[in-house]
Design a protein around this motif. Sequence first.
Motif, short mmCIF file in Angstrom:
data_model
loop_
_atom_site.label_atom_id
_atom_site.label_comp_id
_atom_site.label_asym_id
_atom_site.label_seq_id
_atom_site.Cartn_x
_atom_site.Cartn_y
_atom_site.Cartn_z
N ASP A 34 -7.14 7.06 -4.92
CA ASP A 34 -7.02 5.61 -4.77
C ASP A 34 -8.15 5.10 -3.89
O ASP A 34 -8.86 5.89 -3.24
CB ASP A 34 -5.66 5.23 -4.17
CG ASP A 34 -5.19 3.86 -4.63
OD1 ASP A 34 -6.06 3.01 -4.93
OD2 ASP A 34 -3.97 3.63 -4.69
N THR A 36 -9.57 1.16 -1.70
CA THR A 36 -9.25 -0.21 -1.28
C THR A 36 -10.41 -1.14 -1.58
O THR A 36 -11.57 -0.73 -1.58
CB THR A 36 -8.95 -0.26 0.23
OG1 THR A 36 -10.07 0.27 0.94
CG2 THR A 36 -7.71 0.54 0.57
N GLU A 40 -8.63 -5.49 1.80
CA GLU A 40 -7.34 -4.84 1.99
C GLU A 40 -7.49 -3.51 2.70
O GLU A 40 -8.55 -2.87 2.67
CB GLU A 40 -6.64 -4.64 0.64
CG GLU A 40 -7.42 -3.78 -0.33
CD GLU A 40 -6.79 -3.73 -1.71
OE1 GLU A 40 -5.88 -4.54 -1.98
OE2 GLU A 40 -7.22 -2.89 -2.53
N ALA A 42 -5.09 0.20 3.49
CA ALA A 42 -3.96 0.90 2.88
C ALA A 42 -3.36 1.93 3.82
O ALA A 42 -4.07 2.61 4.57
CB ALA A 42 -4.40 1.58 1.59
N LYS A 76 -0.70 -1.33 0.42
CA LYS A 76 -1.93 -2.09 0.67
C LYS A 76 -1.60 -3.43 1.30
O LYS A 76 -0.79 -4.19 0.78
CB LYS A 76 -2.71 -2.28 -0.63
CG LYS A 76 -3.22 -0.97 -1.22
CD LYS A 76 -4.03 -1.19 -2.49
CE LYS A 76 -4.56 0.14 -3.03
NZ LYS A 76 -5.34 -0.03 -4.27
N TYR A 77 -2.27 -3.69 2.43
CA TYR A 77 -2.06 -4.92 3.19
C TYR A 77 -3.37 -5.72 3.26
O TYR A 77 -4.46 -5.15 3.16
CB TYR A 77 -1.60 -4.60 4.61
CG TYR A 77 -0.28 -3.87 4.67
CD1 TYR A 77 0.92 -4.54 4.48
CD2 TYR A 77 -0.24 -2.50 4.94
CE1 TYR A 77 2.13 -3.87 4.55
CE2 TYR A 77 0.97 -1.82 5.02
CZ TYR A 77 2.15 -2.51 4.82
OH TYR A 77 3.35 -1.84 4.88
N TYR A 152 3.87 -5.26 1.32
CA TYR A 152 2.68 -4.82 0.58
C TYR A 152 2.78 -5.16 -0.91
O TYR A 152 1.89 -4.77 -1.69
CB TYR A 152 2.48 -3.31 0.75
CG TYR A 152 3.71 -2.47 0.47
CD1 TYR A 152 4.06 -2.13 -0.83
CD2 TYR A 152 4.52 -2.03 1.50
CE1 TYR A 152 5.19 -1.38 -1.09
CE2 TYR A 152 5.66 -1.28 1.25
CZ TYR A 152 5.99 -0.95 -0.05
OH TYR A 152 7.11 -0.20 -0.30
#
Length: 332
Positions: A34, A36, A40, A42, A76-77, A152
């Motif tokens: 993954d 970001t 964002e 994570a 994820k923020y 999230y």
Amino acid sequence: MRFRSWKSRVGIVLLVPLGIYLIILGFSSLGSFDRTNGGEVAVVRNGGPLDNHRIRQIIQPASGRVWVGLYSDVHKYPAQQRFYTITANEGQGDRPDQEVVRVPSKDGVEMGIEGTLYFSLNTDPDVLRTFDDKFGTRKFRLLSDGDAYAPYDGDKGWSAFLDTIIRPVIDNDLREQINTFDCAQLVSSCALVQLGANQTVNPVGAGTPPVGSTESSNGNIAAVQKAINESLARDLEATLGAPFLVDLKFNLVRITLPAQVQEAVNKAQAAFAGVSEAQARVAQARADAEANTIRQSGYAACPACAAIDELKAIPPNVTTFAPGAGFAISQP
């Protein structure tokens, strides 16, 4: 021969599930990477069937593709500046309906507060781990659709978190700060209504509305805004348990009055305007009378001047002027 055939069949039976497992493992491995985007950050939690659910790593903004483990959960923020808007304009705020913060002034007038809070999520890894432990493991209800979301879960999840956890702190801070001022100190037109209610006489003049200090009200609004900015950071940290939100800045956009109070203000302003208009007509009549008196004194001292002014006053479309006593003037 039969023995070999039996072994072949056993081998095929074993190889088929093994192949299926390897295929599933291969696809799972492809999904175990993954990354970001620039806006964002994570938090990665273990999520395998035989694994724990602890935080295993933090992925900072704009990362490359990294290994996050098999079946891990990636929270994820938002990592860039965000804002929370409170406004009476439907569809422009963070709530689906028309809403403002309703708080009373020191003298009991309910006031509507509109503004915007700017902030950023603290992306320090240790702080972010604590944030995910405390809030990333819960869901919050979104007012617009009534469903529950984790913080999230995209914009809906983040909005649900802000409305449930952050909004009450904003409301409380606004209530505390607004309650230290009278209505007229924040909205100068409040003085119009208060003047009528107190039946006092305006020292400036009967037709002049009470002079509210615009500079003073603006200064008081700035003081409220400054106090909110100072108290919000402190109160949010105390409420949330850590400095999860940083770079806080609240802009107080507008303070509105209840509909009935605003209507009273409008009527008072209209009344003062009518009085002022009448006073202007009186002043004009007084000035005209004084001018006529002075002019008459001049004519008494100079009769010829009166005759000359009389001739000048003849309209251009008059061809014959006959004031009487056998006297007439005709234009050539």
